[in-house]
Design an enzyme around this catalytic site. Structure first.
Site, PDB file in Angstrom:
ATOM      1  N   LYS A 116      -4.060  -8.559   5.093  1.00  0.00           N
ATOM      2  CA  LYS A 116      -4.842  -8.303   3.880  1.00  0.00           C
ATOM      3  C   LYS A 116      -6.317  -8.655   4.046  1.00  0.00           C
ATOM      4  O   LYS A 116      -7.189  -7.952   3.544  1.00  0.00           O
ATOM      5  CB  LYS A 116      -4.254  -9.098   2.705  1.00  0.00           C
ATOM      6  CG  LYS A 116      -2.874  -8.644   2.259  1.00  0.00           C
ATOM      7  CD  LYS A 116      -2.473  -9.385   0.992  1.00  0.00           C
ATOM      8  CE  LYS A 116      -1.103  -8.960   0.497  1.00  0.00           C
ATOM      9  NZ  LYS A 116      -0.014  -9.428   1.358  1.00  0.00           N
ATOM     10  N   GLU A 200      -8.059 -15.352  -3.708  1.00  0.00           N
ATOM     11  CA  GLU A 200      -8.776 -14.361  -4.502  1.00  0.00           C
ATOM     12  C   GLU A 200      -8.928 -14.827  -5.945  1.00  0.00           C
ATOM     13  O   GLU A 200      -8.165 -15.667  -6.431  1.00  0.00           O
ATOM     14  CB  GLU A 200      -8.023 -13.026  -4.508  1.00  0.00           C
ATOM     15  CG  GLU A 200      -8.001 -12.330  -3.174  1.00  0.00           C
ATOM     16  CD  GLU A 200      -7.259 -11.005  -3.243  1.00  0.00           C
ATOM     17  OE1 GLU A 200      -7.416 -10.212  -2.302  1.00  0.00           O
ATOM     18  OE2 GLU A 200      -6.535 -10.761  -4.232  1.00  0.00           O
ATOM     19  N   HIS A 235       5.396 -11.524  -9.207  1.00  0.00           N
ATOM     20  CA  HIS A 235       4.640 -10.566  -8.393  1.00  0.00           C
ATOM     21  C   HIS A 235       5.524  -9.496  -7.756  1.00  0.00           C
ATOM     22  O   HIS A 235       5.090  -8.796  -6.843  1.00  0.00           O
ATOM     23  CB  HIS A 235       3.830 -11.292  -7.306  1.00  0.00           C
ATOM     24  CG  HIS A 235       2.962 -12.382  -7.849  1.00  0.00           C
ATOM     25  ND1 HIS A 235       1.847 -12.122  -8.629  1.00  0.00           N
ATOM     26  CD2 HIS A 235       3.059 -13.732  -7.761  1.00  0.00           C
ATOM     27  CE1 HIS A 235       1.295 -13.282  -8.979  1.00  0.00           C
ATOM     28  NE2 HIS A 235       2.005 -14.261  -8.461  1.00  0.00           N
ATOM     29  N   ARG A 297       3.739   2.875   4.304  1.00  0.00           N
ATOM     30  CA  ARG A 297       5.129   3.339   4.339  1.00  0.00           C
ATOM     31  C   ARG A 297       5.443   4.022   3.020  1.00  0.00           C
ATOM     32  O   ARG A 297       4.595   4.104   2.124  1.00  0.00           O
ATOM     33  CB  ARG A 297       6.081   2.156   4.535  1.00  0.00           C
ATOM     34  CG  ARG A 297       5.864   1.069   3.478  1.00  0.00           C
ATOM     35  CD  ARG A 297       6.912  -0.002   3.506  1.00  0.00           C
ATOM     36  NE  ARG A 297       6.558  -1.164   2.721  1.00  0.00           N
ATOM     37  CZ  ARG A 297       6.649  -1.266   1.399  1.00  0.00           C
ATOM     38  NH1 ARG A 297       7.059  -0.227   0.691  1.00  0.00           N
ATOM     39  NH2 ARG A 297       6.323  -2.371   0.769  1.00  0.00           N
TER      40      ARG A 297
END
Length: 646
Positions: A116, A200, A235, A297
């Site tokens: 990420k 973040e 999440h 994917r």
């Protein structure tokens, strides 16, 4: 085009790929572990190859065995599905080195988006908006904590590798950062073999909106519009929809342009998803979305895109992998209607969504819903077992309507009519979510479930009618089979009405009942001291399975145990011990024998299905015995024993 492909996966996605391949005239090869020897995907495929023990690390994650299976069966290409090796660039390279085709993007594209932090730096260079945060290489606590303070709390700690909500923690205060970081690192290490994280800014009213992209080897990239995946728990996505509610033309244009730009930046080929975090506090606006990650994917939620575009994404994957150009240009792709997908899992919402294992003694979906079209994507059938080794998905329930209201109504109907017995399922929770007023109004964000979780997971009490329906199912009476006149004599006796005694147990309370046939199609039931009621036979409201009866109501399954007069009463369970709610690994132990604990105090952490579950003290007491850290336990294993009180 290929004549034979191997599917390097299992369950629902393997079955999904097989269906499209069969329609296209392509033969399929399934692979399976010991646990999946008789699984649905094995039964559906043209051929099947055994690749190892039940543990994924010894079967589905062993690239060499999968490639050997493809070579032995003459498969020309390998479809990875999602999960397992689908985003492993090393696997792609091994497949291609063996002279086979990987049905997906290049290893370079996967690597570019696999971490990420690196992906976000790449997107910044490509001009794609990125959420404020720290994506650097330094992983020391002091560095990460300092960066968190600079970003401003609340922050989100996320695993640098992987996704699916694993290795992710929201931190509200600086003093909680250290413990949250440790937990995120442990979970990330267990799930992905990599404990690096990034930090973040946490968006206060976040929405999760993603764009489906598709590229080919001829330089073409298109988008297939957006999906809203904001309904999440820990999440992890729960219900997805397409298109996103409240989406404006201006916002859609900006977001899809950014997604296509991201895919072109890495020369992407095949199906991919660009995920964005969106600030939903003041409506959707072009300056309020940021790149979060790319899934290189096919996504679990791809069916909703198929519904609103009329495109089979697996067929596109196969054609692109075979070297063909994209079947349609951007101008030829249009939105039509609205679609929802609900993930039906074997899990117990009332017990913190703990995964549930067991045999699906009864599994039934409605044949249709009013005002909408329905599709069921599943990797199991009635009689199959939910294994502790893999994701506990039962099915994906997809509903398409002419507009959002019609599709959502159809989704609620379908969930309320779905019946699962033998393993606890989340259908009641999903049905309540589909009927949620805020969700119906399109007022969605990733915190909706957490805010209203208490009401969403609430189970109905067993009503007098439910008890009567359970007793009737337990009696074994069946409706008359046809027009035979002797059917009218069902339950007939010369001197007094024939009746059947039944003894039900629920929540440690025994309920006696008596069932008396009225004719071949109904019976009178007297249960639990309630007035007798006459019920129709065979109405499907309840099912009888070994040792149990389950009554269905609005998606909920109300279970009753049946007393076995030949079995000894089991009085071994009590409040002086805690047992494992599922098979797993004792990841961390916070107490030792002799310690005094208080109610609610965390005692140990159990890892199951790559997620961590905290086991807390149910009451004050003194620890007499506790499981060892690193111990592998099964369902029912004693984890903690308390000293006897008094």
């Amino acid at each position: 085009m290929f004549t034979k492909i191997l599917i390097a996966n299992r369950g629902e996605i393997a079955c999904r790929v097989i269906r499209t391949a069969r329609r296209m005239g392509i033969a399929t090869v399934a692979v399976h572990s010991d646990a999946d020897r008789n699984a649905l995907h094995v039964r559906m495929a043209d051929e099947a190859v055994h690749i190892g023990p039940a543990a994924a690390a010894e079967s589905y994650l062993v690239a060499e065995r999968i490639i050997a299976a493809a070579e032995a069966t003459g498969a020309q290409a390998i479809h990875p599905g999602y999960g397992f090796l689908s985003e492993n660039p090393g696997f792609v390279e091994k497949v291609e080195a063996a002279g086979l085709v990987f049905i997906g993007p290049s290893a370079a594209s996967i690597r570019a988006m696999g971490l990420k932090d690196a992906a976000k730096r790449l997107m910044e260079k490509a001009g794609v908006p990125v959420v404020p945060g720290y994506h650097g290489d330094a992983q020391e606590l002091v560095v990460l904590a300092t960066k968190a303070s600079e970003i401003g709390y609340p922050v989100l700690i996320k695993a640098a590798a992987g996704g699916g909500g694993k290795g992710m923690r929201k931190v509200e205060r600086p003093e909680d950062f250290k413990d949250a970081l440790s937990a995120a690192r442990r979970e990330s290490k267990a799930a992905f073999g990599d404990d690096r994280v990034l930090v973040e800014k946490y968006i206060e009213k976040p929405r999760h909106i993603e764009v489906q992209v598709f590229g080919d080897s001829h330089g073409h990239v298109v988008h297939l519009f957006e999906r809203d995946c904001s309904l999440q728990r820990r999440h992890q996505k729960v219900i997805e929809e397409a298109p996103a509610p409240g989406m404006t033309d201006e916002m859609r244009a900006a977001m899809t342009e950014a997604a296509v730009k991201a895919a072109k930046a890495i020369d992407y080929r095949g199906a991919g998803t660009i995920e964005f975090i969106v600030d939903g506090s003041n409506g959707l606006r072009p300056d309020g979305f940021w790149f979060m990650e790319m899934n290189t994917r096919l996504q679990v939620e791809h069916p909703v895109t198929e519904c609103v575009t009329g495109i089979d994404l697996v067929e596109w994957q196969l054609r692109v992998a075979a070297g063909e150009p994209l079947p349609r240009s951007q101008d030829e792709i249009a939105l039509c209607g609205h679609a929802f997908e609900a993930r039906v899992y074997a899990e117990d919402p009332a017990r913190g969504f703990l995964p549930a294992i067991g045999t699906l003694h009864h599994l039934a979906f409605p044949a249709s819903v009013e005002g909408a079209l329905m599709r069921i994507d599943s990797g199991v059938e009635q009689g199959d077992a939910i294994s502790p080794f893999y994701d506990p998905m039962i099915a994906k329930l997809i509903v398409q309507g002419s507009d959002r209201a019609a599709a959502l109504s159809g989704l609620a109907q379908a969930l309320e009519a779905t019946q699962v017995a033998g393993s606890t399922a989340n259908t009641g929770f999903l049905a309540a979510l589909a009927r949620h007023s805020g969700f119906a109004a399109g007022d969605v964000d990733t915190g909706l479930i957490e805010r209203d979780q208490t009401s969403l997971v609430a189970r109905p009490e067993a009503s007098a009618r439910m008890v009567a329906e359970a007793a009737l199912a337990a009696s074994g009476l069946k409706p008359a089979a046809g027009s035979d006149p002797w059917d009218s004599l069902a339950g007939f006796s010369h001197f007094h009405p024939l009746s059947i005694a039944v003894e039900l147990t629920r929540n440690d309370e025994t309920v006696p009942a008596r069932v008396t046939p009225v004719d071949g199609r109904s019976a009178k039931v007297a249960a639990g001291g309630h007035p007798p009621v006459t019920l129709p036979l065979g109405d499907g409201a309840a099912v009888h399975w070994p040792g149990h009866v389950t009554v269905f109501s609005a998606g909920h399954a109300i279970d009753f145990s049946l007393r076995d007069p030949f079995a000894d009463a089991d009085d071994s369970a009590g409040a002086d011990k805690l047992t494992a709610p599922m098979p797993g690994l004792v990841k961390m132990v916070n107490v030792e024998a002799g310690a005094t604990v208080t109610k609610g105090q965390p005692l140990l952490v159990l890892e199951a299905m790559k997620m961590e579950h905290t086991i807390a003290a149910p009451h004050d007491g003194v620890i007499a015995e506790v499981a060892a850290q690193g111990a592998q336990v099964t369902d029912g294993t004693v984890l903690v024993r308390f000293e006897e009180s008094g």
